[in-house]
Design a protein around this motif. Structure first.
Motif, short mmCIF file in Angstrom:
data_model
loop_
_atom_site.label_atom_id
_atom_site.label_comp_id
_atom_site.label_asym_id
_atom_site.label_seq_id
_atom_site.Cartn_x
_atom_site.Cartn_y
_atom_site.Cartn_z
N PHE A 1 14.92 73.77 9.85
CA PHE A 1 16.25 74.39 9.74
C PHE A 1 16.28 75.20 8.45
O PHE A 1 15.75 74.77 7.43
CB PHE A 1 17.36 73.33 9.63
CG PHE A 1 17.65 72.59 10.91
CD1 PHE A 1 18.50 73.15 11.86
CD2 PHE A 1 17.13 71.33 11.13
CE1 PHE A 1 18.79 72.45 13.02
CE2 PHE A 1 17.42 70.64 12.29
CZ PHE A 1 18.25 71.20 13.24
N VAL A 2 16.90 76.34 8.48
CA VAL A 2 17.21 77.11 7.29
C VAL A 2 18.74 77.25 7.28
O VAL A 2 19.33 77.70 8.27
CB VAL A 2 16.53 78.50 7.30
CG1 VAL A 2 16.98 79.32 6.11
CG2 VAL A 2 15.03 78.36 7.34
N TYR A 3 19.34 76.81 6.15
CA TYR A 3 20.80 76.85 6.03
C TYR A 3 21.20 77.95 5.05
O TYR A 3 20.49 78.24 4.08
CB TYR A 3 21.33 75.51 5.51
CG TYR A 3 21.09 74.35 6.45
CD1 TYR A 3 22.02 74.05 7.45
CD2 TYR A 3 19.96 73.54 6.33
CE1 TYR A 3 21.81 72.98 8.30
CE2 TYR A 3 19.74 72.47 7.18
CZ TYR A 3 20.67 72.20 8.17
OH TYR A 3 20.47 71.14 9.01
N GLU B 1 31.13 77.44 3.84
CA GLU B 1 30.51 76.27 4.48
C GLU B 1 29.04 76.55 4.78
O GLU B 1 28.60 77.69 4.88
CB GLU B 1 31.26 75.86 5.74
CG GLU B 1 31.33 76.90 6.82
CD GLU B 1 32.17 76.45 8.03
OE1 GLU B 1 32.28 75.25 8.30
OE2 GLU B 1 32.71 77.33 8.69
N TRP B 2 28.28 75.47 4.89
CA TRP B 2 26.86 75.57 5.21
C TRP B 2 26.70 75.77 6.72
O TRP B 2 27.28 75.04 7.51
CB TRP B 2 26.10 74.32 4.76
CG TRP B 2 25.93 74.26 3.28
CD1 TRP B 2 26.68 73.53 2.41
CD2 TRP B 2 24.99 74.98 2.52
NE1 TRP B 2 26.27 73.73 1.13
CE2 TRP B 2 25.20 74.63 1.17
CE3 TRP B 2 23.98 75.89 2.80
CZ2 TRP B 2 24.45 75.15 0.13
CZ3 TRP B 2 23.22 76.39 1.76
CH2 TRP B 2 23.46 76.04 0.44
N LYS B 3 25.90 76.77 7.08
CA LYS B 3 25.65 77.08 8.49
C LYS B 3 24.15 77.22 8.73
O LYS B 3 23.41 77.57 7.80
CB LYS B 3 26.36 78.38 8.89
CG LYS B 3 27.87 78.28 8.80
CD LYS B 3 28.52 79.55 9.27
CE LYS B 3 30.04 79.40 9.20
NZ LYS B 3 30.70 80.59 9.70
N ILE B 4 23.75 76.99 9.95
CA ILE B 4 22.34 77.13 10.31
C ILE B 4 22.04 78.61 10.51
O ILE B 4 22.66 79.27 11.34
CB ILE B 4 22.00 76.34 11.59
CG1 ILE B 4 22.25 74.85 11.38
CG2 ILE B 4 20.56 76.60 12.03
CD1 ILE B 4 22.17 74.02 12.66
#
Length: 189
Positions: free
Chosen positions: A19-21, A27-30
């Motif tokens: 995964f790279v966020y 907010e944190w998203k993919i």
């Protein structure tokens, strides 16, 4: 590594993941997600040589020699199709295949491959050509065209498709091809 349990079947699948966020709009998203099945879970090809493919015929022919239709039918895969030489009925399951051999084995057939053409794929192989049967009960000989497609199933090579047909020229007479030059033949493609 993560593991999923499939709700419909209960099967478990392990996979590698990444995964790279990114932090976006508070907010944190993919940003990127990669998932792939574990290499150990990918079925590998069962190796087989052309000679081993040709030898699969002998296993079937040896089963014929026993006179036991059950042993012959067990040489076929679970979803096999048999288009037999001396029956108009396609045989598409174990019971129908066995039924064909109940009658055919009374002729005491033994086959010999006269011409074989083998192609090998990933857990399948094809052998197509010409064979001849001697019927032990009468001494009659029958030459036929054949095709076998074998699949690797439950740890064994099994017949998935078997088509056998009497040589047509034995019935219809010899066809004489029209004499044509190479130029004419190329132009017909």
């Amino acid at each position: 590594i993560y593991e999923f349990t499939m709700g419909a079947t209960g099967d478990k699948v392990k996979a590698r993941y990444s995964f790279v966020y990114v932090y976006e709009d508070g907010e944190w998203k993919i940003s990127h997600h990669h998932s792939s099945v574990m290499p150990e879970g990918i079925p590998s090809a069962q190796p087989i040589t052309k000679q081993q493919v040709k030898n699969l015929f002998h296993l079937w022919n040896d089963a014929l020699a026993t006179g036991d239709p059950d042993l012959v039918a067990k040489r076929y895969s679970k979803e096999a199709v048999l288009l037999p030489t001396v029956s108009d009925v396609p045989r598409t399951n174990y019971a129908l295949i066995k039924d064909y051999f109940v009658s055919f084995l009374k002729k005491e057939p033994q086959g010999e491959i006269l011409e074989s053409n083998v192609i090998i794929g990933h857990n399948w192989a094809q052998d197509a050509g010409i064979y001849e049967f001697t019927m032990g009960a009468t001494g009659d000989k029958v030459k036929a065209r054949y095709s076998y497609i074998y699949v690797y199933e439950d740890g064994q090579w099994k017949i998935s498709h078997h088509h056998s047909s009497v040589m047509p020229e034995a019935i219809l007479g010899t066809a004489t091809p029209k004499e044509a030059s190479n130029k004419e033949l190329v132009g017909t493609r």
